[in-house]
Design a protein around this motif. Structure first.
Motif, PDB file in Angstrom:
ATOM      1  N   ARG A  60       3.720  -8.596   0.799  1.00  0.00           N
ATOM      2  CA  ARG A  60       2.370  -9.156   0.924  1.00  0.00           C
ATOM      3  C   ARG A  60       2.073  -9.926  -0.349  1.00  0.00           C
ATOM      4  N   THR A  61       1.584 -11.140  -0.189  1.00  0.00           N
ATOM      5  CA  THR A  61       1.290 -11.997  -1.338  1.00  0.00           C
ATOM      6  C   THR A  61      -0.218 -12.041  -1.566  1.00  0.00           C
ATOM      7  N   VAL A  62      -0.579 -11.828  -2.830  1.00  0.00           N
ATOM      8  CA  VAL A  62      -1.984 -11.744  -3.209  1.00  0.00           C
ATOM      9  C   VAL A  62      -2.201 -12.581  -4.470  1.00  0.00           C
ATOM     10  N   VAL A  63      -3.274 -13.339  -4.483  1.00  0.00           N
ATOM     11  CA  VAL A  63      -3.708 -14.001  -5.710  1.00  0.00           C
ATOM     12  C   VAL A  63      -4.969 -13.289  -6.172  1.00  0.00           C
ATOM     13  N   TYR A  64      -4.936 -12.805  -7.410  1.00  0.00           N
ATOM     14  CA  TYR A  64      -6.098 -12.160  -8.021  1.00  0.00           C
ATOM     15  C   TYR A  64      -6.431 -12.962  -9.265  1.00  0.00           C
ATOM     16  N   ALA A  65      -7.196 -14.034  -9.065  1.00  0.00           N
ATOM     17  CA  ALA A  65      -7.466 -14.982 -10.151  1.00  0.00           C
ATOM     18  C   ALA A  65      -8.796 -15.678  -9.922  1.00  0.00           C
ATOM     19  N   ARG A  66      -9.355 -16.185 -11.005  1.00  0.00           N
ATOM     20  CA  ARG A  66     -10.652 -16.874 -10.941  1.00  0.00           C
ATOM     21  C   ARG A  66     -10.534 -18.314 -10.462  1.00  0.00           C
ATOM     22  N   ASP A  67      -9.357 -18.902 -10.617  1.00  0.00           N
ATOM     23  CA  ASP A  67      -9.151 -20.302 -10.257  1.00  0.00           C
ATOM     24  C   ASP A  67      -8.905 -20.458  -8.752  1.00  0.00           C
ATOM     25  N   THR A  68      -9.141 -21.650  -8.265  1.00  0.00           N
ATOM     26  CA  THR A  68      -8.953 -21.964  -6.856  1.00  0.00           C
ATOM     27  C   THR A  68      -7.465 -22.025  -6.512  1.00  0.00           C
ATOM     28  N   VAL A  69      -7.129 -21.469  -5.383  1.00  0.00           N
ATOM     29  CA  VAL A  69      -5.747 -21.454  -4.914  1.00  0.00           C
ATOM     30  C   VAL A  69      -5.375 -22.848  -4.396  1.00  0.00           C
ATOM     31  N   PRO A  70      -4.221 -23.379  -4.819  1.00  0.00           N
ATOM     32  CA  PRO A  70      -3.796 -24.691  -4.326  1.00  0.00           C
ATOM     33  C   PRO A  70      -3.548 -24.666  -2.812  1.00  0.00           C
ATOM     34  N   GLU A  71      -3.847 -25.770  -2.158  1.00  0.00           N
ATOM     35  CA  GLU A  71      -3.689 -25.886  -0.705  1.00  0.00           C
ATOM     36  C   GLU A  71      -2.281 -25.541  -0.235  1.00  0.00           C
ATOM     37  N   PHE A  72      -1.269 -25.952  -0.998  1.00  0.00           N
ATOM     38  CA  PHE A  72       0.103 -25.792  -0.519  1.00  0.00           C
ATOM     39  C   PHE A  72       0.563 -24.342  -0.396  1.00  0.00           C
ATOM     40  N   VAL A  73      -0.172 -23.395  -0.955  1.00  0.00           N
ATOM     41  CA  VAL A  73       0.225 -21.989  -0.813  1.00  0.00           C
ATOM     42  C   VAL A  73      -0.721 -21.170   0.064  1.00  0.00           C
ATOM     43  N   LYS A  74      -1.839 -21.730   0.426  1.00  0.00           N
ATOM     44  CA  LYS A  74      -2.831 -20.965   1.195  1.00  0.00           C
ATOM     45  C   LYS A  74      -2.258 -20.365   2.476  1.00  0.00           C
ATOM     46  N   GLY A  75      -1.387 -21.087   3.147  1.00  0.00           N
ATOM     47  CA  GLY A  75      -0.801 -20.602   4.390  1.00  0.00           C
ATOM     48  C   GLY A  75       0.179 -19.461   4.203  1.00  0.00           C
TER      49      GLY A  75
ATOM     50  N   ILE B 149      11.778  -8.203  -6.400  1.00  0.00           N
ATOM     51  CA  ILE B 149      10.935  -8.779  -5.351  1.00  0.00           C
ATOM     52  C   ILE B 149      11.486  -8.535  -3.950  1.00  0.00           C
ATOM     53  N   VAL B 150      12.789  -8.445  -3.808  1.00  0.00           N
ATOM     54  CA  VAL B 150      13.390  -8.257  -2.487  1.00  0.00           C
ATOM     55  C   VAL B 150      12.925  -6.941  -1.857  1.00  0.00           C
ATOM     56  N   ASP B 151      12.709  -5.924  -2.680  1.00  0.00           N
ATOM     57  CA  ASP B 151      12.284  -4.619  -2.170  1.00  0.00           C
ATOM     58  C   ASP B 151      10.801  -4.330  -2.391  1.00  0.00           C
ATOM     59  N   ALA B 152      10.081  -5.275  -2.981  1.00  0.00           N
ATOM     60  CA  ALA B 152       8.666  -5.048  -3.299  1.00  0.00           C
ATOM     61  C   ALA B 152       7.792  -5.100  -2.051  1.00  0.00           C
ATOM     62  N   ASP B 153       6.691  -4.377  -2.120  1.00  0.00           N
ATOM     63  CA  ASP B 153       5.695  -4.389  -1.052  1.00  0.00           C
ATOM     64  C   ASP B 153       4.615  -5.432  -1.325  1.00  0.00           C
ATOM     65  N   LEU B 154       4.331  -5.661  -2.617  1.00  0.00           N
ATOM     66  CA  LEU B 154       3.240  -6.547  -3.030  1.00  0.00           C
ATOM     67  C   LEU B 154       3.681  -7.498  -4.129  1.00  0.00           C
ATOM     68  N   TYR B 155       3.216  -8.727  -4.037  1.00  0.00           N
ATOM     69  CA  TYR B 155       3.358  -9.679  -5.127  1.00  0.00           C
ATOM     70  C   TYR B 155       1.959 -10.151  -5.470  1.00  0.00           C
ATOM     71  N   VAL B 156       1.493  -9.809  -6.671  1.00  0.00           N
ATOM     72  CA  VAL B 156       0.134 -10.152  -7.091  1.00  0.00           C
ATOM     73  C   VAL B 156       0.229 -11.190  -8.213  1.00  0.00           C
ATOM     74  N   LEU B 157      -0.254 -12.372  -7.927  1.00  0.00           N
ATOM     75  CA  LEU B 157      -0.220 -13.475  -8.886  1.00  0.00           C
ATOM     76  C   LEU B 157      -1.587 -13.608  -9.543  1.00  0.00           C
ATOM     77  N   THR B 158      -1.607 -13.622 -10.868  1.00  0.00           N
ATOM     78  CA  THR B 158      -2.868 -13.747 -11.597  1.00  0.00           C
ATOM     79  C   THR B 158      -3.004 -15.083 -12.314  1.00  0.00           C
ATOM     80  N   ASP B 159      -1.987 -15.932 -12.198  1.00  0.00           N
ATOM     81  CA  ASP B 159      -1.979 -17.226 -12.879  1.00  0.00           C
ATOM     82  C   ASP B 159      -1.709 -18.331 -11.852  1.00  0.00           C
ATOM     83  N   ILE B 160      -2.742 -19.051 -11.468  1.00  0.00           N
ATOM     84  CA  ILE B 160      -2.623 -20.108 -10.470  1.00  0.00           C
ATOM     85  C   ILE B 160      -1.614 -21.170 -10.902  1.00  0.00           C
TER      86      ILE B 160
END
Length: 108
Positions: free
Chosen positions: A71-86, A43-54
């Protein structure tokens, strides 16, 4: 320039394969994701972090703490929790946008 990505969680919508088709190098993480697992995956050298599990949303702040440039990306059907939206760069529902389109945008 190659994109290094980490896809975390089950990949039912094939975002990892779509990223690889765009030339990205993808590491996959499943199960309970910890800081050491993220570090081992690169992760230290990664360009993208794609989370598929909320359910693993607490990994977003950890990722942001480990790397300012990822860059952080959520690719999931569930709603993203408020605490990570920012801390997210992008959240996409797979039902609204195909993995190939998202991968193209993330790697270009």
């Amino acid at each position: 320039m190659s994109t290094d990505a980490i896809v975390a969680g089950p990949d039912e919508d094939d975002i990892a394969a779509a990223l690889e088709a765009e030339g990205a190098t993808v590491a996959r993480l499943n199960g309970v994701i910890s800081r050491p697992a993220l570090e081992e995956a690169g992760i230290v050298d990664a360009d993208l972090y794609v989370l598929t599990d909320i359910g693993q949303a607490t990994t977003i702040p950890i990722v942001c703490d480990l790397s300012e440039d990822v860059r952080t990306v959520v690719y999931a059907r569930d709603t993203v929790p408020e605490f990570v939206k920012g801390q997210l760069d992008l959240a996409v529902d797979p039902q609204l946008m195909d993995a190939a389109i998202v991968a193209d945008e993330l790697t270009s």
